[in-house]
Design an enzyme around this catalytic site. Structure first.
Site, PDB file in Angstrom:
ATOM      1  N   ARG A 164       0.819  -1.211   0.000  1.00 49.69           N
ATOM      2  CA  ARG A 164       0.000   0.000   0.000  1.00 49.69           C
ATOM      3  C   ARG A 164       0.849   1.256   0.000  1.00 49.69           C
ATOM      4  O   ARG A 164       1.858   1.324   0.703  1.00 49.69           O
ATOM      5  CB  ARG A 164      -0.940   0.008   1.206  1.00 49.69           C
ATOM      6  N   HIS A 210       1.888 -12.761  -5.309  1.00 52.80           N
ATOM      7  CA  HIS A 210       0.915 -12.844  -4.212  1.00 52.80           C
ATOM      8  C   HIS A 210       0.511 -14.310  -4.020  1.00 52.80           C
ATOM      9  O   HIS A 210      -0.665 -14.679  -4.077  1.00 52.80           O
ATOM     10  CB  HIS A 210      -0.301 -11.982  -4.520  1.00 52.80           C
ATOM     11  N   ASP A 248      -2.003  -9.974   9.029  1.00 54.24           N
ATOM     12  CA  ASP A 248      -1.946  -9.238   7.761  1.00 54.24           C
ATOM     13  C   ASP A 248      -0.926  -8.127   7.980  1.00 54.24           C
ATOM     14  O   ASP A 248      -1.286  -6.963   8.159  1.00 54.24           O
ATOM     15  CB  ASP A 248      -3.308  -8.684   7.368  1.00 54.24           C
ATOM     16  N   GLU A 276       4.635 -12.793   0.827  1.00 49.55           N
ATOM     17  CA  GLU A 276       4.982 -11.949  -0.317  1.00 49.55           C
ATOM     18  C   GLU A 276       6.286 -11.202  -0.040  1.00 49.55           C
ATOM     19  O   GLU A 276       6.314 -10.214   0.694  1.00 49.55           O
ATOM     20  CB  GLU A 276       3.861 -10.943  -0.576  1.00 49.55           C
TER      21      GLU A 276
END
Length: 336
Positions: A76, A171, A240, A303
């Site tokens: 992000r 991913h 996460d 990832e």
């Protein structure tokens, strides 16, 4: 070997497969330059350890980025604002005013040109700036190599017409137990002592959080289910997070996963300084994964990438200079 997997927007999606001397088979799709499957032989028969959908349409419609090539930038970027050559660069946003995984029209959204050559599956694409909104037109290649040591190495190379941002990854989602299992009985180890602090939108704040004595700590091998159980009091109800990879030799594994029966493992190697770990917290019944009931924790994403804070500070370089080739790689060593 190649075959027609389906169509997206009238374009054929091709599936490519290669098999090594030990009976391991790697398959990839042209749409998203996607890692489709990895089947290993076990005493109990072939075991596919990579999650995948049944149809091309599901890859087009799903929001999970399931096993796709991610770029130009993984992770992000807050408000879609990055720093390049000391100047603010605005890229398109696609998640709550932020940019996730290269934006809506990132590399995951392309149907790449592909071919299989011996033990390699090779994808190439041309991404115009007018399509994804990043500086400069990009030419990229992603190569999947399956060798006879049961290692899959993904190599990324790219050039651009202007200075741009480049932080690709895969991913990938693994479930080393295969069939209709969750990851809860499986174990993981991550070469990390810290993770990035994230705000409510999962944008890094710039602070680092220690892992010791928390459910996030996998410095030594630890059970994923126990960690998930220890995180049920947070909104995410699982992992996460962005792990800061400790200094290491280039060929040292930064993450290792084990199946619950310890018959299958995968060791991930990468020279980069970040690893996003996502425990599949938000899979649901609508996620019609082949071989799995759609529900939380059916797979884990690991990832490897440059820390996403590199978009705004000096925690790693994600600059791709004009007309210069940049090469990156991630390898996955399987045992069975």
């Amino acid at each position: 070997m190649q075959s027609l997997f389906g169509q997206i927007n009238g374009q054929p999606v091709t599936k490519y497969s290669v098999t090594n001397a030990n009976g391991v088979t790697l398959s990839c799709l042209s749409f998203g330059a996607t890692w489709y499957s990895l089947t290993v032989p076990t005493d109990d028969g072939p075991r596919d350890v990579v999650l995948h959908y049944r149809t091309a349409e599901e890859y087009d419609q799903a929001s999970s980025f399931l096993c796709k090539t991610i770029g130009r930038t993984a992770g992000r970027i807050g408000k879609g604002q990055a720093t390049l050559n000391g100047q603010l660069v605005q890229v398109p946003t696609n998640e709550n005013g932020n940019t996730l995984h290269g934006g809506k029209h990132g590399l995951h959204d392309l149907n790449w040109d592909g071919r299989a050559e011996g033990s390699r599956i090779i994808f190439t694409c041309h991404m115009p700036s007018s399509v994804d909104g990043y500086p400069g037109d990009l030419d990229a290649q992603v190569e999947y190599l399956l060798d006879d040591n049961d290692t899959v190495t993904i190599s990324y190379s790219a050039t651009a017409s202007e200075d741009t941002l480049w932080n690709p990854t895969c991913h990938i989602y693994f479930n080393l137990d295969g069939a209709d299992n969750t990851i809860n009985a499986q174990d993981m180890q991550v070469l990390s002592d810290q993770r990035l602090e994230l705000d409510e939108a999962k944008i890094p704040t710039g602070n680092l959080l220690p892992l010791a004595d928390t459910p996030y700590d996998f410095k030594a091998p630890a059970n994923l289910g126990a960690a998930i159980d220890g995180l049920q009091d947070i909104d995410e109800k699982g992992i996460d997070d962005v792990y800061v990879i400790s200094e290491h030799e280039e060929n040292d594994p930064v993450c290792t996963l084990w199946s619950s029966d310890k018959k299958v493992s995968v060791a991930l190697t990468s020279p980069r300084n970040g690893l996003v770990v996502y425990s599949g917290n938000h899979f649901e019944a609508a996620d019609d994964l082949e071989g799995y009931e759609g529900r939380p924790y059916v797979g884990i994403a690991v990832e490897a990438q440059t820390l996403p804070t590199a978009a705004t500070d000096d925690s790693g370089t994600i600059k791709l200079a004009a007309d210069e080739q940049r090469d990156d790689w991630i390898s996955y060593k399987f045992t069975f």
